[in-house]
Design a protein around this motif. Structure first.
Motif, PDB file in Angstrom:
ATOM      1  N   PRO A  19      17.292 -24.248  30.556  1.00 11.70           N
ATOM      2  CA  PRO A  19      17.152 -23.141  31.610  1.00 11.70           C
ATOM      3  C   PRO A  19      16.436 -21.935  30.969  1.00 11.70           C
ATOM      4  N   TRP A  20      15.355 -21.457  31.896  1.00  9.68           N
ATOM      5  CA  TRP A  20      14.696 -20.399  31.237  1.00  9.68           C
ATOM      6  C   TRP A  20      15.387 -19.072  31.134  1.00  9.68           C
ATOM      7  N   GLU A  21      15.106 -18.457  30.095  1.00  5.60           N
ATOM      8  CA  GLU A  21      15.772 -17.129  29.944  1.00  5.60           C
ATOM      9  C   GLU A  21      14.745 -15.983  30.187  1.00  5.60           C
ATOM     10  N   TYR A  22      15.599 -14.811  31.023  1.00  7.38           N
ATOM     11  CA  TYR A  22      14.787 -14.033  31.251  1.00  7.38           C
ATOM     12  C   TYR A  22      15.853 -12.591  30.960  1.00  7.38           C
ATOM     13  N   GLY A  23      15.073 -11.451  31.161  1.00  3.15           N
ATOM     14  CA  GLY A  23      16.203  -9.968  31.306  1.00  3.15           C
ATOM     15  C   GLY A  23      16.519  -9.817  29.875  1.00  3.15           C
ATOM     16  N   VAL A  44      15.266  -7.213  25.366  1.00  2.00           N
ATOM     17  CA  VAL A  44      15.908  -6.784  26.582  1.00  2.00           C
ATOM     18  C   VAL A  44      14.856  -6.117  27.510  1.00  2.00           C
ATOM     19  N   GLN A  45      14.798  -6.405  28.880  1.00  2.00           N
ATOM     20  CA  GLN A  45      14.033  -5.582  29.914  1.00  2.00           C
ATOM     21  C   GLN A  45      14.718  -4.897  30.769  1.00  2.00           C
ATOM     22  N   PHE A  77      11.054  -1.784  33.753  1.00  2.00           N
ATOM     23  CA  PHE A  77      10.257  -2.561  33.046  1.00  2.00           C
ATOM     24  C   PHE A  77       9.919  -2.265  31.708  1.00  2.00           C
ATOM     25  N   SER A  78      10.768  -1.480  31.241  1.00  2.00           N
ATOM     26  CA  SER A  78      10.487  -1.062  29.818  1.00  2.00           C
ATOM     27  C   SER A  78      11.098  -2.151  29.096  1.00  2.00           C
ATOM     28  N   VAL A  79      10.869  -2.387  27.698  1.00  2.00           N
ATOM     29  CA  VAL A  79      11.243  -3.574  26.996  1.00  2.00           C
ATOM     30  C   VAL A  79      11.870  -2.960  25.524  1.00  2.00           C
ATOM     31  N   SER A  80      13.105  -3.451  25.300  1.00  2.00           N
ATOM     32  CA  SER A  80      13.678  -3.046  23.946  1.00  2.00           C
ATOM     33  C   SER A  80      13.736  -4.125  23.136  1.00  2.00           C
TER      34      SER A  80
END
Length: 999
Positions: free
Chosen positions: A666-670, A680-681, A685-688
């Motif tokens: 399973p593809w991971e996102y978010g 973490v998005q 749309f900023s990314v930590s």
């Protein structure tokens, strides 16, 4: 009125009843809450402006300046949290009046060592608390290049032979539980002989003052004696103890006179020799001289006791009045330490132990306070010993070593939250239901949890322990918490099944460090190593689930074409040797992957095929070209600037084709973890980027105290630690780059002194584990609204070989932020390293650093435009890069002037550097790069070349914003700070004049 003034009121009295006599308390009668808050705010500002003085000094200044009576009354009782947090231990110890006056009943022991002539001598000193009689014994000796300590077995043996053999077993032994005194053998030795082992709190030297004072006196006497006489240190120690026993007199009587009834002779013999007065041997005969010896011993004891009473009376009369402290269970406190404990300081920036100055550490929670029985009325009263829980450990303190937490510290401590451990995801497997807990257990837990805690019964009845006392997390079922047997109802149906797992003890130092650092993680990994099950021991339902898991594993092998069916005979040597690995796991990971609610009542069967080892006999004849998808089949174009980056024009078609070409988990996102970094998005749309888990795994080296060359294994460990930190620095933490680069240059020296610096860097990386580069939303609607900016800086001859260090930081900003002079910054690339050439001047070093920064900025702009769809030509790449607006920021005024003019000045001393800057000016003009100047306080690259300036980068990373321009250009940082300071002083004077005129 009462609510507004309750912060200054004494218990049971009016709001003004606790003011000092020097303040006019009548003026506060009838004051309103609003007026009281205004006065308190004014006093707080004045207290800070005056430099946090004592209330008496603040009150004196206010009176001298004619402040109002109300302002003086509030200032008299103002309490500052900052002053409370900065308290330093009082130089006068707390007075204790509880001393032993019976001979041989209380023994105080402590150890000390002395380094003399290249050897270290360890001694154990034993002192009778009543008489002060001392016995010393050498425990061991070794070279000053070795690290050895006395053992618990040695302490027990010496106490048995050198003390108990002569004076019998004491009623109690007082000691500081450190080193060899912490062993279980000493506790067992005292328990088997009915001797009370009394531990004093750590660093509370007043608890064993007799032995502590004797050690200081004897140590000084040994050093003085060794300077004048050439003898063995142990012999000198024995002579000094003998002199102490004979000369440390109280009202004319020595400890040896009280202990044995007589002193040694003038020639240091136990009996008189020829020519001396002979000692006779009858104490009962009044006419005999030995009877005089008995009377002498009695008078010595009486004189000593009288002196002891006078000493206690003098202590009581000369003692200072101390504020009463009361510590209740649950209170939040901080404790004092001279040495650094395994805990966080109250202030991580300020509180660092120094010589003879204690600092506060914590926070900690009070568990209990020891009580003592009053000899007058027999009432149990709170004692001076406080037991607390600090950092998961039980610690013992004297009440003079702890203080209550301030309001600020309490709020900070209560606001801390523990990070939940990340749960690893797994693939879908067959589910097997877990037997449900009995309904009686659930009903009993629900009913008992509603019961209130009976504290009186809880403290006296060991069988009483209600489940409501255990704090349950909302996301954990009750079955996960241990059950406590209720001895009253006799119902055993509510008891859940308990399981025990026996694990092998750690077999290496690394495993011991792991279990000490995180016991839960170590136990979890140890249990996971032995979860493989046997198929023959499964029941019918479990075998069905495991068969399904096996079939799924075989299908995956066939579906991915990892193997194929053999159509002809295959020799035995060419067959793959395999085995099954069968396990059961919780189903929560599978539910999380599928997005379904977690099912806590199921486990899953998991089967894996493991190849035991195989060597292909036709290995050299097989094709070595790995299968890969071509650019035509994927619709992706490889960039010229970076062969690992592909440009995709039809994103949707590419995504579908790429996903269908392979078998994927399973593809991971978010939110997911990539190469050890948690990403973490967010909705904007900023990314930590979180690197804290990786930083928590870093280990320190064993300290090396002597000066020598590092051994090969130690050198390898240093390189491994610096390599791990380098991964953190290159990925998300530029603030550590300068110190890391400096330490990497020290590796070639191989000096042992760098181990301490490496360990310090590890601690800094761990402390700043939550501070990383972030990808922020810059507020641009179009990629063309962005620009690139670079900061460049150099430090001259700051490396071990006197070479120079250069650094740069390239980042993305919006054009609007550049125009405003301040905005959000997204770092793209950074570097801190040694300059390639030896710099003759600071201008030469700045020129080399600028050349590296300008090249990196050109490369980043070119790659950005290529990602936007432009084709990078090989003849004139600057035509493509200048479509992305670029800026360079420097803090060297001479270099900025030279580049701005674009002309080589004849008066310039360093002609080679001038020519290099002239060529650099032409590059900037060809790429249409704008050159900016800033002071050193606003130079981001300054933290990449100087380890002492990493706070600049920390401040930038914590906010994500930075200032490009500052009002009053071409003003140095030193002059700017001076101007700001003068302006603040003017505002403070205006505020004071306004307050005094108002009140």
């Amino acid at each position: 009125m009462h609510d507004a003034g309750s912060w200054i009121a004494s218990e049971g009295g009016p709001a003004w009843a606790c003011f000092a006599l020097t303040a006019k308390k009548e003026c506060l009668q009838g004051i309103t809450k609003t007026e009281l808050e205004a006065l308190l705010d004014t006093v707080q500002k004045l207290h800070r402006k005056f430099g946090h003085p004592p209330n008496s000094l603040l009150l004196k200044n206010l009176r001298a300046r004619g402040a109002s009576d109300k302002l003086q009354a509030v200032a008299a009782e103002y309490k500052c949290d900052v002053c409370l947090e900065n308290q330093i231990r009082s130089s006068t110890p707390a007075v204790t009046l509880h001393r032993e006056d019976r001979l041989w009943c209380t023994l105080q022991i402590d150890g000390f060592y002395m380094c003399i002539g290249g050897e270290v001598f360890h001694y154990l000193l034993m002192v009778d608390e009543a008489s002060g009689f001392c016995v010393i014994e050498e425990m061991l000796r070794h070279s000053d290049q070795e690290m050895r300590q006395m053992t618990t077995a040695q302490v027990c043996k010496v106490v048995e032979l050198r003390w108990c053999q002569m004076f019998g077993f004491p009623e109690r032994i007082k000691l500081d539980p450190e080193g060899a005194f912490r062993g279980l053998d000493l506790a067992n030795y005292c328990a088997s002989r009915d001797v009370e082992l009394h531990f004093v709190p750590a660093e509370y030297h007043e608890g064993i003052s007799e032995v502590e004072r004797s050690i200081g006196t004897i140590r000084r006497n040994i050093e003085t004696f060794m300077r004048a006489e050439q003898c063995h240190p142990t012999r000198a120690a024995a002579q000094m103890v003998a002199a102490h026993n004979s000369l440390a007199r109280s009202s004319g009587w020595s400890p040896i006179q009280w202990a044995f009834g007589r002193d040694v002779t003038v020639t240091a013999h136990s009996r008189e020799r020829e020519g001396e007065v002979c000692a006779r041997s009858a104490m009962a005969d009044p006419t005999h001289s030995m009877h005089e010896t008995l009377q002498l011993r009695t008078r010595a004891e009486k004189a000593f006791l009288e002196y002891r009473q006078k000493e206690l009376l003098s202590r009581a009369s000369n003692s200072k009045t101390r504020p009463a402290k009361q510590f209740l269970p649950g209170d939040l406190i901080f404790y004092q330490r001279f040495q650094v404990p395994q805990d966080s300081p109250a202030n991580a920036v300020i509180d660092r132990p120094r010589m003879n100055i204690a600092r506060f550490y914590g926070p900690a929670r009070v568990l209990a306070t020891e009580t003592r029985v009053d000899h007058v009325d027999g009432v149990r009263r709170p004692g001076t010993i406080v037991w607390v829980v600090a950092n998961g450990r039980l610690k013992k303190f004297h009440h003079s070593q702890v203080r209550h937490a301030s309001e600020t510290e309490r709020l900070v401590a209560e606001g801390r939250k523990r990070d939940a451990p990340a749960v690893a995801e797994d693939e879908e497997m067959e589910l097997i239901p877990v037997p449900q807990a009995s309904s009686a257990s659930t009903a009993h837990l629900a009913s008992s949890s509603s019961d209130e805690l009976d504290m009186a019964r809880f403290m006296h009845d060991p069988k009483y322990f209600p489940e409501s006392f255990v704090v349950l997390s909302e996301d954990r079922p009750h079955d996960c918490i241990f059950q406590v047997e209720n001895f009253e109802d006799g119902n055993e149906d509510h008891l859940s099944t308990a399981f025990a797992v026996t694990l092998p003890a750690p077999s290496s130092d690394q495993e011991w460090k792991s279990i000490v650092k995180n016991p839960k993680k170590f136990i979890a990994k140890s249990v996971q190593k032995g979860v493989e099950i046997s198929y023959a021991k499964l029941n019918s339902e479990q075998k069905v689930a495991m068969d399904s898991a096996k079939a799924l594993e075989v299908d995956n092998w066939m579906k991915t074409m990892a193997v194929k069916a053999a159509k002809k005979f295959v020799p035995q040597k060419e067959l793959l040797r395999m085995r099954w690995v069968l396990t059961f796991k919780s189903s929560s990971e599978a539910d999380a992957v599928q997005g379904t609610p977690p099912s806590q009542d199921c486990v899953k069967a998991k089967a894996r095929i493991v190849i035991l080892g195989y060597s292909d006999p036709h290995l050299l004849d097989a094709s070595s070209v790995s299968p890969a998808m071509s650019r035509l089949s994927t619709g992706a174009e490889r960039l010229t600037t970076d062969s690992c980056v592909w440009r995709i024009r039809a994103w949707s078609n590419f995504l579908q084709g790429f996903k269908g070409a392979y078998e994927w988990s399973p593809w991971e996102y978010g939110a997911f973890k990539h190469c050890g970094v948690q990403i973490v998005q967010h909705p904007d749309f900023s990314v930590s980027i979180d690197h804290s888990s990786f930083c928590s795994e870093l280990k320190q080296m064993t300290p090396i105290k002597e000066t020598r060359k590092l051994h090969p294994e130690e050198l390898s460990q240093v390189r491994a630690i610096l390599g791990s930190i380098q991964w953190r620095v290159y990925q998300s933490a530029p603030q550590h780059a300068a110190k890391l680069n400096y330490l990497q240059s020290l590796v070639a020296v191989q000096d042992s002194s760098m181990v301490e610096q490496v360990n310090k860097l590890v601690r800094e990386v761990f402390a700043a584990r939550s501070l990383s580069c972030q990808v922020q939303a810059l507020g641009a609607d179009n990629p063309d609204d962005l620009c690139m900016i670079g900061w460049s800086d150099a430090s001259l001859a700051n490396r071990p070989d006197f070479s120079s260090t250069g650094g740069y930081l390239i980042a993305l900003m919006s054009k609007k932020a550049i125009q405003d002079g301040m905005g959000r910054v997204n770092p793209v690339s950074w570097r801190s390293g040694k300059l390639r050439r030896v710099a003759r001047s600071s201008l030469s070093a700045e020129s080399q650093a600028l050349a590296d920064a300008e090249q990196e900025l050109f490369y980043a702009r070119s790659e950005w435009r290529e990602m936007m769809g432009d084709d990078l030509g090989a003849t004139k790449p600057e035509e493509v890069s200048k479509r992305m607006q670029g800026y360079l920021v420097v803090d060297a005024k001479a270099m900025f002037d030279t580049l701005s003019k674009g002309v080589l000045a004849a008066s310039q001393k360093d002609k080679y550097t001038g020519l290099e800057l002239l060529a650099r000016s032409q590059h900037l003009e060809a790429q249409q790069t704008t050159l900016l100047w800033c002071d050193s306080d606003h130079q981001l690259a300054d933290g990449l070349t100087k380890a002492s300036k990493q706070d600049v980068l920390k401040r930038f990373l914590s906010s994500g914003m930075w200032r490009i321009r500052y009002d009053g250009a071409y003003v140095s940082a030193k002059k700017r700070r001076q101007m700001i300071h003068e302006e603040e002083e003017g505002n403070s004077t205006f505020l004071l004049d306004f307050v005094f005129r108002t009140h």
